[in-house]
Design an enzyme around this catalytic site. Structure first.
Site, PDB file in Angstrom:
ATOM      1  N   GLU A  38       0.709  -1.010   0.235  1.00 42.34           N
ATOM      2  CA  GLU A  38      -0.046  -0.024   0.117  1.00 42.34           C
ATOM      3  C   GLU A  38       0.915   1.117  -0.190  1.00 42.34           C
ATOM      4  OE1 GLU A  38      -2.991   2.368   3.271  1.00 42.34           O
ATOM      5  OE2 GLU A  38      -2.974  -0.026   3.399  1.00 42.34           O
ATOM      6  N   LYS A 129     -11.144  -1.153   7.395  1.00 50.45           N
ATOM      7  CA  LYS A 129     -10.059  -0.733   7.873  1.00 50.45           C
ATOM      8  C   LYS A 129     -10.366  -0.211   9.360  1.00 50.45           C
ATOM      9  CE  LYS A 129      -6.493   2.657   7.781  1.00 50.45           C
ATOM     10  NZ  LYS A 129      -5.666   3.618   6.785  1.00 50.45           N
TER      11      LYS A 129
END
Length: 206
Positions: A38, A129
């Site tokens: 990421e 998340k």
């Protein structure tokens, strides 16, 4: 691909000081066994870093490159054009989720309450998340899974080698690892990223 992301389990959340720094951290994290990469938009030239990594690891199906700190649809569009397969933000944006769906990529928004989690899940976000993970703690997952057992939760922020096994035991479908990965680069070089990545992998497998 969603299943592969979960099987990889670890997301390397990379905030490079510059383009080369981000690339080196990513490469050494992959060497250490962390395959979900990421690249945050707090990294200079983040879109170019994403594009470079997508091309570099195009033959390695285990490596999946995405974008983090996606704060707007403009950034989401840049990430998608660079080849990002998933988008992560510290908040939930219905507009980013809509754009992600249109382009066939995943959006993992940051949530910290049951209301936010349910809203993101209803919008079609496949993984939520948990942010900030260090504030919420592993027990938060157990508490959420009581009334909402099917939701896929990924803590980010506050995940360490010492507590990653506790997160997995609590039911985390994946974890995001940020500053811990690059914490020793200044003193020990990029090889330390590989060693720390391997320690995270071992902590869960053990």
């Amino acid at each position: 691909m969603l299943q592969r992301l979960k099987e990889n389990y670890f997301f390397a959340v990379i905030r490079g000081k510059d383009q080369n720094d981000a690339l080196e951290i990513a490469r050494h994290a992959i060497l250490g066994g962390i395959k979900n990469i990421e690249i945050t938009f707090s990294t200079p030239n983040a879109a170019q870093v994403i594009e470079d990594l997508v091309q570099e690891f195009s033959d390695d199906l285990a490596v999946i490159v995405g974008a983090g700190t996606v704060m707007s649809t403009d950034l989401a569009q840049k990430a998608i054009e660079a080849g990002a397969k998933f988008l992560v933000s510290p908040h939930f944006s219905p507009a980013i989720q809509e754009l992600a769906e249109q382009h066939g990529v995943f959006y993992f928004p940051g949530c910290a309450t049951a209301t936010e989690i349910v809203a993101a899940q209803a919008a079609g976000c496949p993984i939520i998340k948990l942010f900030p993970g260090g504030v919420l703690g592993p027990n938060f997952i157990k508490d959420i899974h009581g009334p909402i057992p099917g939701v896929q939760l990924m803590p980010s922020g506050g995940v360490s080698i010492a507590n990653v096994a506790a997160w997995k035991k609590a039911g985390a479908c994946a974890v995001g690892i940020g500053s811990a990965l690059a914490s020793r680069v200044a003193e020990a070089g990029y090889r330390s990223v590989t060693e720390i990545a391997q320690s995270f992998v071992t902590a869960v497998e053990g």
